[in-house]
Each structure stands twice: as C-alpha cells, then as structure tokens.
Design a protein around this motif. Structure first.
Motif, mmCIF file in Angstrom:
data_model
loop_
_atom_site.group_PDB
_atom_site.id
_atom_site.type_symbol
_atom_site.label_atom_id
_atom_site.label_comp_id
_atom_site.label_asym_id
_atom_site.label_seq_id
_atom_site.Cartn_x
_atom_site.Cartn_y
_atom_site.Cartn_z
ATOM 1 N N PRO A 171 0.824 -1.225 0.000
ATOM 2 C CA PRO A 171 0.000 0.000 0.000
ATOM 3 C C PRO A 171 0.856 1.271 0.000
ATOM 4 O O PRO A 171 0.491 2.268 -0.633
ATOM 5 C CB PRO A 171 -0.817 -0.126 1.287
ATOM 6 C CG PRO A 171 -0.928 -1.614 1.501
ATOM 7 C CD PRO A 171 0.412 -2.152 1.081
ATOM 8 N N ARG A 172 1.996 1.217 0.684
ATOM 9 C CA ARG A 172 2.897 2.372 0.686
ATOM 10 C C ARG A 172 3.466 2.605 -0.720
ATOM 11 O O ARG A 172 3.559 3.746 -1.184
ATOM 12 C CB ARG A 172 4.039 2.148 1.685
ATOM 13 C CG ARG A 172 4.980 3.347 1.847
ATOM 14 C CD ARG A 172 4.299 4.474 2.579
ATOM 15 N NE ARG A 172 5.169 5.627 2.772
ATOM 16 C CZ ARG A 172 4.772 6.762 3.333
ATOM 17 N NH1 ARG A 172 3.525 6.891 3.764
ATOM 18 N NH2 ARG A 172 5.616 7.781 3.483
ATOM 19 N N CYS A 173 3.831 1.538 -1.397
ATOM 20 C CA CYS A 173 4.347 1.651 -2.760
ATOM 21 C C CYS A 173 3.303 2.282 -3.684
ATOM 22 O O CYS A 173 3.629 3.141 -4.513
ATOM 23 C CB CYS A 173 4.732 0.272 -3.297
ATOM 24 S SG CYS A 173 6.127 -0.501 -2.448
ATOM 25 N N THR A 174 2.060 1.854 -3.533
ATOM 26 C CA THR A 174 0.989 2.400 -4.374
ATOM 27 C C THR A 174 0.809 3.887 -4.105
ATOM 28 O O THR A 174 0.617 4.682 -5.037
ATOM 29 C CB THR A 174 -0.324 1.645 -4.111
ATOM 30 O OG1 THR A 174 -0.111 0.239 -4.310
ATOM 31 C CG2 THR A 174 -1.430 2.128 -5.042
ATOM 32 N N LEU A 175 0.892 4.274 -2.852
ATOM 33 C CA LEU A 175 0.785 5.695 -2.498
ATOM 34 C C LEU A 175 1.910 6.494 -3.144
ATOM 35 O O LEU A 175 1.683 7.574 -3.709
ATOM 36 C CB LEU A 175 0.827 5.857 -0.978
ATOM 37 C CG LEU A 175 0.864 7.289 -0.445
ATOM 38 C CD1 LEU A 175 -0.380 8.061 -0.873
ATOM 39 C CD2 LEU A 175 1.001 7.286 1.078
ATOM 40 N N LEU A 176 3.130 5.985 -3.086
ATOM 41 C CA LEU A 176 4.258 6.683 -3.694
ATOM 42 C C LEU A 176 4.046 6.847 -5.198
ATOM 43 O O LEU A 176 4.320 7.911 -5.763
ATOM 44 C CB LEU A 176 5.565 5.924 -3.428
ATOM 45 C CG LEU A 176 6.394 6.366 -2.215
ATOM 46 C CD1 LEU A 176 5.588 6.232 -0.918
ATOM 47 C CD2 LEU A 176 7.677 5.544 -2.106
ATOM 48 N N ALA A 177 3.552 5.792 -5.830
ATOM 49 C CA ALA A 177 3.313 5.860 -7.275
ATOM 50 C C ALA A 177 2.245 6.900 -7.610
ATOM 51 O O ALA A 177 2.348 7.614 -8.619
ATOM 52 C CB ALA A 177 2.902 4.488 -7.800
ATOM 53 N N LEU A 178 1.217 6.986 -6.767
ATOM 54 C CA LEU A 178 0.110 7.902 -7.026
ATOM 55 C C LEU A 178 0.497 9.369 -6.895
ATOM 56 O O LEU A 178 -0.118 10.233 -7.518
ATOM 57 C CB LEU A 178 -1.047 7.599 -6.073
ATOM 58 C CG LEU A 178 -1.927 6.400 -6.416
ATOM 59 C CD1 LEU A 178 -2.869 6.093 -5.266
ATOM 60 C CD2 LEU A 178 -2.712 6.665 -7.697
ATOM 61 N N CYS A 179 1.499 9.664 -6.078
ATOM 62 C CA CYS A 179 1.798 11.079 -5.828
ATOM 63 C C CYS A 179 3.195 11.504 -6.283
ATOM 64 O O CYS A 179 3.548 12.670 -6.131
ATOM 65 C CB CYS A 179 1.600 11.409 -4.351
ATOM 66 S SG CYS A 179 2.778 10.651 -3.231
#
Length: 295
Positions: free
Chosen positions: A114-122
């Motif tokens: 989930p942290r990786c996805t957040l980084l990708a999104l922003c």
C-alpha cells in the motif's frame, strides 16, 4: 421531439467549443504557464490559471481542481517524436500504481505494497503546476527540485491546510512524495524501478502503434537503470516483445545493443550506462533526474 428541440437550441459556450473541437484529448491546460527559463514561483503560475484557487480554502475541492491538470498535461518527451494523443502525467501514474499491486510474490514479502501504491500515485503530483520538465528543457536538477518542493508545500499545506480538515491527508501525501524523492527505502527504490518499467512499456506500445514507422530507441537506456531483479525480468519480457514486433515488420530497430546487453544479463548484475528519459545522458546524476521524464 421536445428533447430534440432543446438540443437544437442549446448554446455551446466558447470553452465547450474549444474542448469539443480539439483533436488532441490531452491538450494541456498549461500552455499559458510562464516560460521555463523565466524566474519561477508557485504564485506566478497561479496567476496564469483561469480560476486560481482561494488563499484559504475550506474544502479540498480547489486541490482537486489543480490535480485535474495532471489528467490534461501530456508527457512531453513523446511529443518530440510527434506521438499523437500522448499519455498524460496521470495516465502514467495510474499504470504505475497498478504495477505496484502486481508485485511478484517473493518481492512482495519485503515491501509495504500500500505504501508503494501511495508513492506511485503522488510521485509526479508537483507537475500539476511545475509541468513535465524534460532533460531537453535545460532546467537544472536543483532548480527542478526547488520548483517541485515548493509546489508540494503549497498543495499539501495550503490547499490541504487546517481550514479544509484534510491536513492529515496533506501530510501523508507530502511525506510520501519526499520518500520517493529521497529514494532510500526499499519501497521508494521499487517504485523508481516501476517508473522506468512503465516508460519502457509505453515506448514499445507507441512503436507498435506506429506500425514500424516510429523508432523510440532513445528511451531504451532507462531500462539499464532498473535495479531489482524481478523488475529486470519483466523488462526483459518487454524487450523480447519489442524485438518480435520489429522482426514481424521486417526492420532492425535502434537500440539493439542495449537490448542485447539487458537480455544477456540474467545474473542480477547491475549495469549503469547513463540514461535518458528520452535523451542520451552520460552521468548518474542526470540519469536520476531523467528517469521520470520521457524527454
């Protein structure tokens, strides 16, 4: 019949006309932004917007309006090669986010997905005001970092400030963006690899769409900077697919030397050869700046 009459008498205003007549759905709303080499500030960019956000918003709606620019701003590097309707910044971040969710099982055990996805999104959120600066633009790495840092401060502290009730979300986004920029955690390194991989996939897709008339070899060097073995293997699959495509049209594509080096390297060895988000660059510092931008 009544519905038809109403439609016939509907008056389309000028902004609607511009939108409907545009042949490019990714026509950028950033055309009036200050030239790249003039003194830059967030406030200067805001003055170019048709409807600048209020100074002290009470909801996150103004922030969301700024994010809309990510949906309409094309990734600049592709336009150098006359790619019609190129992907937007948001397009790129969306597929990156999906890629994080598809992380291979062995690597998944080591990561906070989930942290990786957040980084990708922003990770490219600052480009909503900064724009997609590429190596061809001549903006230094330090200046680019300053502009993006100031933009993230504005977005997350002012547009998502205390008055909006979204300050915790703003802090979350800012810290995730900083983590990606620092590229120290395993999650950040993984997302950097995903950034490069998504670029290589898009490169191959544009070549295929061009039916053998478009050779985007300049973008291949980014593949040599992918670090994690699991992502290297996915990249090898893309390069094999690319070679099969060019074999099918009876042509020899550019960048075969790079492809051969990568396809022949299956032992996890990392080879760095200067990269480009669209332009050959010698040197690790430039390579790190360019990984995110097909310029």
């Amino acid at each position: 019949m009544e519905r038809a009459k109403r439609a016939a008498h509907h008056v389309i205003n000028s902004s609607e006309t511009d939108l409907l007549s545009s042949s490019d759905p990714n026509t950028s709303a950033t055309a009036a932004a200050p030239p790249l080499h003039e003194p830059w500030s967030v406030q200067k960019v805001l003055t170019t917007l048709p409807s600048p956000p209020p100074s002290n918003p009470t909801t996150p709606i103004p922030f969301l309006h700024i994010l809309e620019r990510l949906k309409t701003t094309p990734r600049e590097g592709w336009r150098r090669f006359s790619i019609t309707s190129p992907e937007s910044i948001a397009d790129h971040m969306y597929r990156m986010s999906i890629l994080t969710l598809l992380c291979p099982s062995p690597l998944r055990k080591k990561l906070d997905i989930p942290r990786c996805t957040l980084l990708a999104l922003c990770h490219d959120m600052a480009e909503s005001l900064v724009g997609d600066i590429t190596p061809m633009d001549g903006v230094t790495k330090a200046e680019k970092a300053r502009r993006e840092g100031e933009t993230m401060e504005y977005l997350t502290k002012q547009l998502l400030g205390v008055g909006t009730g979204c300050e915790e979300g703003g802090t979350l986004l800012r810290e995730a963006w900083e983590e990606y920029e620092e590229s120290v955690t395993l999650e950040a390194k993984f997302v950097h690899d995903i950034d490069k991989l998504e670029l290589v996939i898009q490169m191959m897709e544009y070549e295929r769409r061009g039916q053998g008339q478009v050779d985007l070899r300049e973008f291949l060097r980014v593949a040599e900077n992918i670090e994690m073995e699991e992502m290297k293997e996915w990249c090898r699959d893309v390069l094999r697919e690319r070679q099969d495509f060019w074999d099918g049209v009876g042509k020899e594509p550019g960048g075969t030397d790079i492809s051969k080096r990568i396809l022949g390297r299956g032992d996890g060895e990392t080879e760095v050869d200067g990269k480009v988000g669209g332009e050959t660059v010698e040197g690790k510092e430039e390579a790190e700046m360019d990984d995110r931008n097909p310029g």
